[in-house]
Design a protein around this motif. Structure first.
Motif, PDB file in Angstrom:
ATOM      1  N   GLY A 252      35.156  29.270  49.633  1.00 61.19           N
ATOM      2  CA  GLY A 252      36.603  29.137  49.480  1.00 61.19           C
ATOM      3  C   GLY A 252      37.055  29.270  48.044  1.00 61.19           C
ATOM      4  O   GLY A 252      38.159  28.848  47.678  1.00 61.19           O
ATOM      5  N   GLN A 253      36.213  29.888  47.237  1.00 63.93           N
ATOM      6  CA  GLN A 253      36.500  30.081  45.812  1.00 63.93           C
ATOM      7  C   GLN A 253      37.211  31.422  45.615  1.00 63.93           C
ATOM      8  O   GLN A 253      36.869  32.412  46.257  1.00 63.93           O
ATOM      9  CB  GLN A 253      35.170  30.069  45.037  1.00 63.93           C
ATOM     10  N   LYS A 254      38.215  31.442  44.746  1.00 65.50           N
ATOM     11  CA  LYS A 254      38.915  32.700  44.480  1.00 65.50           C
ATOM     12  C   LYS A 254      37.930  33.731  43.930  1.00 65.50           C
ATOM     13  O   LYS A 254      37.041  33.404  43.145  1.00 65.50           O
ATOM     14  CB  LYS A 254      40.051  32.469  43.482  1.00 65.50           C
ATOM     15  N   LEU A 255      38.137  34.971  44.334  1.00 68.64           N
ATOM     16  CA  LEU A 255      37.216  36.024  43.913  1.00 68.64           C
ATOM     17  C   LEU A 255      37.355  36.348  42.433  1.00 68.64           C
ATOM     18  O   LEU A 255      36.375  36.664  41.757  1.00 68.64           O
ATOM     19  CB  LEU A 255      37.442  37.291  44.744  1.00 68.64           C
ATOM     20  N   GLU A 256      38.580  36.312  41.924  1.00 71.78           N
ATOM     21  CA  GLU A 256      38.848  36.585  40.507  1.00 71.78           C
ATOM     22  C   GLU A 256      38.169  37.874  40.047  1.00 71.78           C
ATOM     23  O   GLU A 256      37.413  37.900  39.072  1.00 71.78           O
ATOM     24  CB  GLU A 256      38.421  35.400  39.649  1.00 71.78           C
ATOM     25  N   ILE A 257      38.457  38.953  40.771  1.00 77.21           N
ATOM     26  CA  ILE A 257      37.869  40.259  40.474  1.00 77.21           C
ATOM     27  C   ILE A 257      38.881  41.119  39.719  1.00 77.21           C
ATOM     28  O   ILE A 257      39.992  41.377  40.204  1.00 77.21           O
ATOM     29  CB  ILE A 257      37.420  40.958  41.769  1.00 77.21           C
ATOM     30  N   ASP A 258      38.498  41.533  38.515  1.00 73.90           N
ATOM     31  CA  ASP A 258      39.403  42.309  37.660  1.00 73.90           C
ATOM     32  C   ASP A 258      39.907  43.581  38.343  1.00 73.90           C
ATOM     33  O   ASP A 258      41.049  43.991  38.151  1.00 73.90           O
ATOM     34  CB  ASP A 258      38.694  42.697  36.358  1.00 73.90           C
ATOM     35  N   ALA A 259      39.040  44.193  39.135  1.00 69.23           N
ATOM     36  CA  ALA A 259      39.413  45.469  39.761  1.00 69.23           C
ATOM     37  C   ALA A 259      40.641  45.343  40.655  1.00 69.23           C
ATOM     38  O   ALA A 259      41.402  46.307  40.813  1.00 69.23           O
ATOM     39  CB  ALA A 259      38.240  46.013  40.564  1.00 69.23           C
ATOM     40  N   THR A 260      40.860  44.155  41.247  1.00 70.28           N
ATOM     41  CA  THR A 260      42.039  43.982  42.110  1.00 70.28           C
ATOM     42  C   THR A 260      43.316  43.956  41.288  1.00 70.28           C
ATOM     43  O   THR A 260      44.380  44.349  41.775  1.00 70.28           O
ATOM     44  CB  THR A 260      41.937  42.686  42.938  1.00 70.28           C
ATOM     45  N   VAL A 261      43.230  43.502  40.049  1.00 69.72           N
ATOM     46  CA  VAL A 261      44.389  43.509  39.152  1.00 69.72           C
ATOM     47  C   VAL A 261      44.610  44.915  38.605  1.00 69.72           C
ATOM     48  O   VAL A 261      45.746  45.398  38.533  1.00 69.72           O
ATOM     49  CB  VAL A 261      44.199  42.497  38.001  1.00 69.72           C
ATOM     50  N   GLN A 262      43.527  45.579  38.230  1.00 68.35           N
ATOM     51  CA  GLN A 262      43.629  46.961  37.747  1.00 68.35           C
ATOM     52  C   GLN A 262      44.284  47.857  38.798  1.00 68.35           C
ATOM     53  O   GLN A 262      45.016  48.788  38.468  1.00 68.35           O
ATOM     54  CB  GLN A 262      42.236  47.512  37.409  1.00 68.35           C
ATOM     55  N   TYR A 263      44.022  47.561  40.059  1.00 69.89           N
ATOM     56  CA  TYR A 263      44.588  48.343  41.163  1.00 69.89           C
ATOM     57  C   TYR A 263      46.114  48.309  41.154  1.00 69.89           C
ATOM     58  O   TYR A 263      46.763  49.258  41.606  1.00 69.89           O
ATOM     59  CB  TYR A 263      44.058  47.781  42.487  1.00 69.89           C
ATOM     60  N   LEU A 264      46.673  47.246  40.636  1.00 65.61           N
ATOM     61  CA  LEU A 264      48.127  47.076  40.634  1.00 65.61           C
ATOM     62  C   LEU A 264      48.797  47.742  39.442  1.00 65.61           C
ATOM     63  O   LEU A 264      50.023  47.886  39.424  1.00 65.61           O
ATOM     64  CB  LEU A 264      48.465  45.578  40.627  1.00 65.61           C
ATOM     65  N   LEU A 265      48.015  48.149  38.457  1.00 74.88           N
ATOM     66  CA  LEU A 265      48.568  48.731  37.237  1.00 74.88           C
ATOM     67  C   LEU A 265      48.769  50.232  37.373  1.00 74.88           C
ATOM     68  O   LEU A 265      48.002  50.915  38.051  1.00 74.88           O
ATOM     69  CB  LEU A 265      47.636  48.448  36.059  1.00 74.88           C
ATOM     70  N   ASP A 266      49.795  50.742  36.725  1.00 75.64           N
ATOM     71  CA  ASP A 266      50.039  52.187  36.739  1.00 75.64           C
ATOM     72  C   ASP A 266      48.948  52.930  35.985  1.00 75.64           C
ATOM     73  O   ASP A 266      48.612  54.062  36.307  1.00 75.64           O
ATOM     74  CB  ASP A 266      51.403  52.494  36.112  1.00 75.64           C
ATOM     75  N   LYS A 267      48.390  52.272  34.980  1.00 74.86           N
ATOM     76  CA  LYS A 267      47.342  52.883  34.177  1.00 74.86           C
ATOM     77  C   LYS A 267      46.247  51.859  33.934  1.00 74.86           C
ATOM     78  O   LYS A 267      46.513  50.707  33.627  1.00 74.86           O
ATOM     79  CB  LYS A 267      47.930  53.368  32.836  1.00 74.86           C
ATOM     80  N   GLN A 268      45.003  52.297  34.077  1.00 74.13           N
ATOM     81  CA  GLN A 268      43.872  51.397  33.885  1.00 74.13           C
ATOM     82  C   GLN A 268      43.805  50.911  32.439  1.00 74.13           C
ATOM     83  O   GLN A 268      44.063  51.670  31.501  1.00 74.13           O
ATOM     84  CB  GLN A 268      42.561  52.115  34.231  1.00 74.13           C
ATOM     85  N   LYS A 269      43.471  49.626  32.274  1.00 75.17           N
ATOM     86  CA  LYS A 269      43.327  49.041  30.948  1.00 75.17           C
ATOM     87  C   LYS A 269      41.864  48.779  30.650  1.00 75.17           C
ATOM     88  O   LYS A 269      41.086  48.417  31.540  1.00 75.17           O
ATOM     89  CB  LYS A 269      44.102  47.723  30.852  1.00 75.17           C
ATOM     90  N   GLU A 270      41.503  48.980  29.390  1.00 72.00           N
ATOM     91  CA  GLU A 270      40.130  48.696  28.988  1.00 72.00           C
ATOM     92  C   GLU A 270      39.865  47.199  29.038  1.00 72.00           C
ATOM     93  O   GLU A 270      38.749  46.755  29.337  1.00 72.00           O
ATOM     94  CB  GLU A 270      39.884  49.229  27.573  1.00 72.00           C
ATOM     95  N   ARG A 271      40.930  46.438  28.781  1.00 70.27           N
ATOM     96  CA  ARG A 271      40.793  44.982  28.797  1.00 70.27           C
ATOM     97  C   ARG A 271      42.042  44.366  29.396  1.00 70.27           C
ATOM     98  O   ARG A 271      43.172  44.754  29.051  1.00 70.27           O
ATOM     99  CB  ARG A 271      40.596  44.459  27.367  1.00 70.27           C
ATOM    100  N   LEU A 272      41.849  43.429  30.324  1.00 70.46           N
ATOM    101  CA  LEU A 272      42.980  42.732  30.929  1.00 70.46           C
ATOM    102  C   LEU A 272      43.332  41.487  30.107  1.00 70.46           C
ATOM    103  O   LEU A 272      42.445  40.796  29.604  1.00 70.46           O
ATOM    104  CB  LEU A 272      42.633  42.306  32.361  1.00 70.46           C
ATOM    105  N   TYR A 273      44.634  41.241  30.012  1.00 67.82           N
ATOM    106  CA  TYR A 273      45.107  40.058  29.301  1.00 67.82           C
ATOM    107  C   TYR A 273      45.574  39.008  30.307  1.00 67.82           C
ATOM    108  O   TYR A 273      45.759  39.298  31.494  1.00 67.82           O
ATOM    109  CB  TYR A 273      46.232  40.432  28.340  1.00 67.82           C
ATOM    110  N   HIS A 274      45.789  37.791  29.802  1.00 67.78           N
ATOM    111  CA  HIS A 274      46.173  36.680  30.677  1.00 67.78           C
ATOM    112  C   HIS A 274      47.429  37.012  31.473  1.00 67.78           C
ATOM    113  O   HIS A 274      47.526  36.697  32.669  1.00 67.78           O
ATOM    114  CB  HIS A 274      46.383  35.403  29.857  1.00 67.78           C
ATOM    115  N   LYS A 275      48.395  37.665  30.840  1.00 68.60           N
ATOM    116  CA  LYS A 275      49.642  38.009  31.524  1.00 68.60           C
ATOM    117  C   LYS A 275      49.392  38.977  32.692  1.00 68.60           C
ATOM    118  O   LYS A 275      50.118  38.959  33.687  1.00 68.60           O
ATOM    119  CB  LYS A 275      50.646  38.618  30.552  1.00 68.60           C
TER     120      LYS A 275
END
Length: 349
Positions: A252-275
């Motif tokens: 029941g732990q959140k996956l916290e997978i960066d790729a799911t956030v990158q999927y929402l961005l118009d352009k891929q980022k080399e590094r994700l920020y807290h925002k």
């Protein structure tokens, strides 16, 4: 007596004359059509018999008489191996030339389009690839991929219709190199890609039973596989990362997978920020427990197999190495994970 002999001779002469005329008629009917004009195009459909083909050749003016061609096929025991397709034939070709062409399947080569969908491509990337390959407006492919409207494979694959899905066919368009005829419609192109997914799934022994044993739907399996595809580069780690994903889900732990956030961005980022991690979306696994609503990319066969048969471990965390290998460091506890992050920094090149 003389009269009787004369009658017999007359009958023999008449029969000879009739026979000669019949032979001449058959011989004339079997002669090639006089060459005239350009080659003729004709199509033999699957399931057509030799009689239908003979009639077609006569209708197209390629042979004089279909009845004689049928007889010739029967006499030479030909016609059973004729291949379907579209042919060119010129009036003036002999029976044997036509038979040889049809047996060999010497069809007109249709102009084709070759395109490659790399593993891990998103629906948006696929739309761009297809539009460029066919010289069509992206919207023609986008509509089909977003809705799946009118595609027979939708029911066979059990693709759900949910409002939360960004693109209904995301993850179902198998990454592969395709060669399709140039006049294929957008629907035929998408159907070919869905059909390829079905073939690849069927290449996995007992995949449906294994899926049932894991208690997953195909949609969930492809979702996990898509996460593996976007997170992993080293093939030997795919099953292990899949195992980490299932460990987190089971706990029941959140996956916290960066790729799911990158999927929402118009352009891929080399590094994700807290925002970036705070973006509101059901796909954001930093904010929502469980799997995202659906796949985030098109997984390849290795990632699908990894999701179906994950490697068991006590790991709940992984971080990318900074040594250029693109591999990961795995940890069972958060404390170990933090240590791996520091270790990764120290090995950065």
């Amino acid at each position: 007596m003389k009269s009787a002999i004369r009658t017999v001779l007359i009958v023999i002469l008449l029969l000879a004359a009739a026979g000669g005329g019949g032979a001449w008629y058959i011989w004339n009917g079997m002669l090639p059509v006089a060459p005239a004009g350009p080659a003729v195009t004709f199509t033999i459909e699957k399931g057509m018999g030799s009689g239908e083909i003979a009639d077609l050749l006569e209708d197209k003016g390629i042979i004089r008489n279909s009845l004689f061609f049928k007889g010739y096929l029967k006499w030479t025991k030909e016609g059973a191996s004729f291949k379907a397709g579209t042919y060119n034939a010129s009036p003036g070709e002999t029976y044997d030339e036509l038979i040889s062409r049809l047996n060999q399947g010497d069809v007109i080569e249709e102009e084709t389009v070759v395109f490659t969908i790399p593993e891990g491509f998103t629906a948006k990337q696929i739309v761009g690839k297809l539009a460029a390959a066919w010289g069509r407006e992206p919207a023609e492919f986008q509509r089909l991929i977003d809705t799946g409207e009118g595609l027979p494979a939708m029911d066979a694959l059990g693709i759900p219709q949910e409002d939360k899905l960004r693109h209904r066919l995301e993850g179902y368009l198998f990454p592969e190199t395709y060669e399709l005829v140039k006049d294929s419609t957008p629907q035929e192109v998408v159907e070919a890609m869905l059909g390829q997914l079905e073939k690849k799934l069927d290449s996995i022994p007992d995949w449906q039973q294994k899926l049932k044993e894991r208690g997953l739907t195909l949609h969930q399996l492809l979702t996990v596989a898509s996460l593996v595809e976007r997170e992993v580069v080293v093939d030997s780690e795919r099953a292990l990362v899949a195992g980490v994903i299932y460990n987190r889900l089971d706990k029941g732990q959140k996956l916290e997978i960066d790729a799911t956030v990158q999927y929402l961005l118009d352009k891929q980022k080399e590094r994700l920020y807290h925002k970036d991690l705070e973006v509101e979306s059901p796909y954001n696994t930093y904010k929502n427990p469980g799997l995202p609503p659906g796949p985030i990319s098109s997984p390849g066969l290795k990632s699908i197999q990894a999701a179906l048969e994950p490697e068991a471990s006590e790991y709940f965390f992984y971080v990318t190495k900074k040594d250029g290998t693109q591999g990961h460091l795995f940890a069972a506890t958060y404390k170990e994970h933090l240590a791996n992050i520091e270790k990764g920094k120290q090995t950065a090149q």
